[in-house]
Design a protein around this motif. Structure first.
Motif, PDB file in Angstrom:
ATOM      1  N   THR A  77     -10.739  12.805   9.773  1.00 30.84           N
ATOM      2  CA  THR A  77     -11.099  14.228   9.853  1.00 30.84           C
ATOM      3  C   THR A  77     -12.588  14.466  10.036  1.00 30.84           C
ATOM      4  O   THR A  77     -12.997  15.562  10.389  1.00 30.84           O
ATOM      5  CB  THR A  77     -10.684  14.956   8.564  1.00 30.84           C
ATOM      6  OG1 THR A  77     -11.415  14.405   7.463  1.00 30.84           O
ATOM      7  CG2 THR A  77      -9.192  14.846   8.324  1.00 30.84           C
ATOM      8  N   GLY A  78     -13.399  13.451   9.728  1.00 31.94           N
ATOM      9  CA  GLY A  78     -14.846  13.611   9.795  1.00 31.94           C
ATOM     10  C   GLY A  78     -15.444  14.139   8.503  1.00 31.94           C
ATOM     11  O   GLY A  78     -16.648  14.140   8.323  1.00 31.94           O
ATOM     12  N   ARG A  79     -14.604  14.600   7.589  1.00 33.24           N
ATOM     13  CA  ARG A  79     -15.085  15.254   6.372  1.00 33.24           C
ATOM     14  C   ARG A  79     -15.443  14.256   5.280  1.00 33.24           C
ATOM     15  O   ARG A  79     -14.728  13.289   5.068  1.00 33.24           O
ATOM     16  CB  ARG A  79     -14.038  16.221   5.854  1.00 33.24           C
ATOM     17  CG  ARG A  79     -13.758  17.339   6.858  1.00 33.24           C
ATOM     18  CD  ARG A  79     -12.857  18.397   6.321  1.00 33.24           C
ATOM     19  NE  ARG A  79     -13.549  19.101   5.245  1.00 33.24           N
ATOM     20  CZ  ARG A  79     -12.951  19.507   4.127  1.00 33.24           C
ATOM     21  NH1 ARG A  79     -11.671  19.309   3.948  1.00 33.24           N
ATOM     22  NH2 ARG A  79     -13.632  20.128   3.203  1.00 33.24           N
ATOM     23  N   ILE A  80     -16.570  14.522   4.610  1.00 35.09           N
ATOM     24  CA  ILE A  80     -16.992  13.727   3.469  1.00 35.09           C
ATOM     25  C   ILE A  80     -17.376  14.648   2.320  1.00 35.09           C
ATOM     26  O   ILE A  80     -17.593  15.854   2.516  1.00 35.09           O
ATOM     27  CB  ILE A  80     -18.193  12.805   3.796  1.00 35.09           C
ATOM     28  CG1 ILE A  80     -19.409  13.637   4.205  1.00 35.09           C
ATOM     29  CG2 ILE A  80     -17.834  11.761   4.819  1.00 35.09           C
ATOM     30  CD1 ILE A  80     -20.709  12.883   4.104  1.00 35.09           C
ATOM     31  N   ALA A  81     -17.470  14.057   1.139  1.00 29.93           N
ATOM     32  CA  ALA A  81     -17.945  14.772  -0.045  1.00 29.93           C
ATOM     33  C   ALA A  81     -18.879  13.842  -0.797  1.00 29.93           C
ATOM     34  O   ALA A  81     -18.631  12.635  -0.870  1.00 29.93           O
ATOM     35  CB  ALA A  81     -16.778  15.184  -0.942  1.00 29.93           C
ATOM     36  N   VAL A  82     -19.959  14.393  -1.321  1.00 26.79           N
ATOM     37  CA  VAL A  82     -20.856  13.637  -2.192  1.00 26.79           C
ATOM     38  C   VAL A  82     -20.976  14.376  -3.519  1.00 26.79           C
ATOM     39  O   VAL A  82     -20.987  15.609  -3.559  1.00 26.79           O
ATOM     40  CB  VAL A  82     -22.254  13.408  -1.572  1.00 26.79           C
ATOM     41  CG1 VAL A  82     -22.173  12.560  -0.332  1.00 26.79           C
ATOM     42  CG2 VAL A  82     -22.962  14.701  -1.271  1.00 26.79           C
ATOM     43  N   LEU A  83     -21.028  13.621  -4.583  1.00 26.66           N
ATOM     44  CA  LEU A  83     -21.229  14.161  -5.919  1.00 26.66           C
ATOM     45  C   LEU A  83     -22.628  13.743  -6.332  1.00 26.66           C
ATOM     46  O   LEU A  83     -22.928  12.554  -6.394  1.00 26.66           O
ATOM     47  CB  LEU A  83     -20.182  13.593  -6.882  1.00 26.66           C
ATOM     48  CG  LEU A  83     -20.215  14.083  -8.324  1.00 26.66           C
ATOM     49  CD1 LEU A  83     -19.971  15.589  -8.392  1.00 26.66           C
ATOM     50  CD2 LEU A  83     -19.181  13.346  -9.157  1.00 26.66           C
ATOM     51  N   SER A  84     -23.503  14.727  -6.561  1.00 22.20           N
ATOM     52  CA  SER A  84     -24.901  14.413  -6.806  1.00 22.20           C
ATOM     53  C   SER A  84     -25.503  15.300  -7.875  1.00 22.20           C
ATOM     54  O   SER A  84     -25.105  16.454  -8.048  1.00 22.20           O
ATOM     55  CB  SER A  84     -25.701  14.586  -5.502  1.00 22.20           C
ATOM     56  OG  SER A  84     -27.069  14.338  -5.723  1.00 22.20           O
ATOM     57  N   ASP A  85     -26.499  14.751  -8.560  1.00 27.22           N
ATOM     58  CA  ASP A  85     -27.268  15.524  -9.525  1.00 27.22           C
ATOM     59  C   ASP A  85     -28.686  15.773  -9.023  1.00 27.22           C
ATOM     60  O   ASP A  85     -29.521  16.291  -9.748  1.00 27.22           O
ATOM     61  CB  ASP A  85     -27.302  14.826 -10.888  1.00 27.22           C
ATOM     62  CG  ASP A  85     -27.969  13.462 -10.842  1.00 27.22           C
ATOM     63  OD1 ASP A  85     -28.138  12.902  -9.734  1.00 27.22           O
ATOM     64  OD2 ASP A  85     -28.320  12.938 -11.915  1.00 27.22           O
ATOM     65  N   TYR A  86     -28.976  15.416  -7.770  1.00 23.09           N
ATOM     66  CA  TYR A  86     -30.309  15.643  -7.207  1.00 23.09           C
ATOM     67  C   TYR A  86     -30.505  17.118  -6.912  1.00 23.09           C
ATOM     68  O   TYR A  86     -29.578  17.806  -6.483  1.00 23.09           O
ATOM     69  CB  TYR A  86     -30.506  14.843  -5.931  1.00 23.09           C
ATOM     70  CG  TYR A  86     -30.605  13.349  -6.130  1.00 23.09           C
ATOM     71  CD1 TYR A  86     -30.537  12.760  -7.395  1.00 23.09           C
ATOM     72  CD2 TYR A  86     -30.770  12.507  -5.050  1.00 23.09           C
ATOM     73  CE1 TYR A  86     -30.628  11.398  -7.564  1.00 23.09           C
ATOM     74  CE2 TYR A  86     -30.865  11.131  -5.219  1.00 23.09           C
ATOM     75  CZ  TYR A  86     -30.801  10.590  -6.467  1.00 23.09           C
ATOM     76  OH  TYR A  86     -30.896   9.238  -6.629  1.00 23.09           O
ATOM     77  N   GLU A  87     -31.723  17.595  -7.104  1.00 24.55           N
ATOM     78  CA  GLU A  87     -32.041  19.003  -6.885  1.00 24.55           C
ATOM     79  C   GLU A  87     -32.551  19.228  -5.470  1.00 24.55           C
ATOM     80  O   GLU A  87     -32.860  18.293  -4.745  1.00 24.55           O
ATOM     81  CB  GLU A  87     -33.084  19.454  -7.903  1.00 24.55           C
ATOM     82  CG  GLU A  87     -32.548  19.418  -9.327  1.00 24.55           C
ATOM     83  CD  GLU A  87     -33.578  19.875 -10.338  1.00 24.55           C
ATOM     84  OE1 GLU A  87     -34.661  20.328  -9.925  1.00 24.55           O
ATOM     85  OE2 GLU A  87     -33.293  19.762 -11.534  1.00 24.55           O
ATOM     86  N   LYS A  88     -32.659  20.497  -5.116  1.00 19.71           N
ATOM     87  CA  LYS A  88     -33.105  20.949  -3.794  1.00 19.71           C
ATOM     88  C   LYS A  88     -32.288  20.243  -2.724  1.00 19.71           C
ATOM     89  O   LYS A  88     -31.075  20.240  -2.794  1.00 19.71           O
ATOM     90  CB  LYS A  88     -34.601  20.774  -3.649  1.00 19.71           C
ATOM     91  CG  LYS A  88     -35.350  21.562  -4.701  1.00 19.71           C
ATOM     92  CD  LYS A  88     -36.793  21.643  -4.428  1.00 19.71           C
ATOM     93  CE  LYS A  88     -37.414  22.465  -5.548  1.00 19.71           C
ATOM     94  NZ  LYS A  88     -38.778  22.722  -5.375  1.00 19.71           N
ATOM     95  N   GLU A  89     -32.916  19.651  -1.702  1.00 19.95           N
ATOM     96  CA  GLU A  89     -32.155  18.980  -0.645  1.00 19.95           C
ATOM     97  C   GLU A  89     -31.985  17.485  -0.876  1.00 19.95           C
ATOM     98  O   GLU A  89     -31.485  16.782  -0.009  1.00 19.95           O
ATOM     99  CB  GLU A  89     -32.813  19.210   0.715  1.00 19.95           C
ATOM    100  CG  GLU A  89     -32.525  20.574   1.300  1.00 19.95           C
ATOM    101  CD  GLU A  89     -33.686  21.533   1.050  1.00 19.95           C
ATOM    102  OE1 GLU A  89     -34.822  21.080   0.924  1.00 19.95           O
ATOM    103  OE2 GLU A  89     -33.431  22.737   0.983  1.00 19.95           O
ATOM    104  N   GLY A  90     -32.383  16.984  -2.032  1.00 23.91           N
ATOM    105  CA  GLY A  90     -32.259  15.561  -2.324  1.00 23.91           C
ATOM    106  C   GLY A  90     -30.835  15.053  -2.265  1.00 23.91           C
ATOM    107  O   GLY A  90     -30.591  13.887  -1.931  1.00 23.91           O
ATOM    108  N   TRP A  91     -29.869  15.911  -2.571  1.00 21.63           N
ATOM    109  CA  TRP A  91     -28.461  15.504  -2.559  1.00 21.63           C
ATOM    110  C   TRP A  91     -27.979  15.131  -1.164  1.00 21.63           C
ATOM    111  O   TRP A  91     -27.002  14.403  -1.018  1.00 21.63           O
ATOM    112  CB  TRP A  91     -27.574  16.606  -3.139  1.00 21.63           C
ATOM    113  CG  TRP A  91     -27.659  17.909  -2.417  1.00 21.63           C
ATOM    114  CD1 TRP A  91     -28.458  18.963  -2.733  1.00 21.63           C
ATOM    115  CD2 TRP A  91     -26.936  18.299  -1.257  1.00 21.63           C
ATOM    116  NE1 TRP A  91     -28.268  19.989  -1.841  1.00 21.63           N
ATOM    117  CE2 TRP A  91     -27.338  19.599  -0.920  1.00 21.63           C
ATOM    118  CE3 TRP A  91     -25.970  17.666  -0.466  1.00 21.63           C
ATOM    119  CZ2 TRP A  91     -26.828  20.288   0.178  1.00 21.63           C
ATOM    120  CZ3 TRP A  91     -25.460  18.357   0.632  1.00 21.63           C
ATOM    121  CH2 TRP A  91     -25.893  19.643   0.933  1.00 21.63           C
ATOM    122  N   MET A  92     -28.663  15.598  -0.121  1.00 20.16           N
ATOM    123  CA  MET A  92     -28.214  15.331   1.249  1.00 20.16           C
ATOM    124  C   MET A  92     -28.301  13.849   1.619  1.00 20.16           C
ATOM    125  O   MET A  92     -27.685  13.418   2.586  1.00 20.16           O
ATOM    126  CB  MET A  92     -29.024  16.154   2.242  1.00 20.16           C
ATOM    127  CG  MET A  92     -28.741  17.627   2.190  1.00 20.16           C
ATOM    128  SD  MET A  92     -29.708  18.476   3.451  1.00 20.16           S
ATOM    129  CE  MET A  92     -29.075  20.127   3.324  1.00 20.16           C
TER     130      MET A  92
END
Length: 111
Positions: free
Chosen positions: A86-101
């Motif tokens: 499907t191309g879809r992903i998910a990330v679980l992150s505790d980084y703030e601002k755009e760091g989670w990207m």
């Protein structure tokens, strides 16, 4: 009403009647500051001379990221699986601002 059941004798297994309940339980287990972020893998590349593997992602929250190098074998397999389905992903992150990207510690391919 969401049904939740913790199976204490079964390790970290939980049972939920909705994906939202499951996402909340996973985030709770990871820690209070963790949040889910969703995106779509739009491009993959493997450039041995130029630094290794590359992935480009369009994020549902806005923004596009591209990373070349520093992608583990396990992360690469998840990105390939997502790209080929499907191309879809998910990330679980505790980084703030755009760091989670660029935080691929908790990475999932989605259907």
């Amino acid at each position: 009403m969401t049904q939740e059941k913790s199976l204490a004798n079964e390790g970290d297994q939980t049972l939920h009647s909705s994906t939202e309940g499951l996402e909340a339980a996973q985030a709770k287990q990871a820690g209070a500051k963790f949040e889910w972020h969703f995106g779509r893998v739009t491009r993959l590349g493997n450039f041995e001379i130029a630094g290794g593997r590359e992935v480009s992602i369009i994020w549902e929250e806005g923004g596009v990221t591209s990373q070349v190098g520093d992608i583990t074998d396990e992360q690469w397999e998840i990105f390939k699986l997502a790209f080929l389905s499907t191309g879809r992903i998910a990330v679980l992150s505790d980084y703030e601002k755009e760091g989670w990207m660029h935080d691929y510690r908790f990475l999932e391919a989605m259907r």
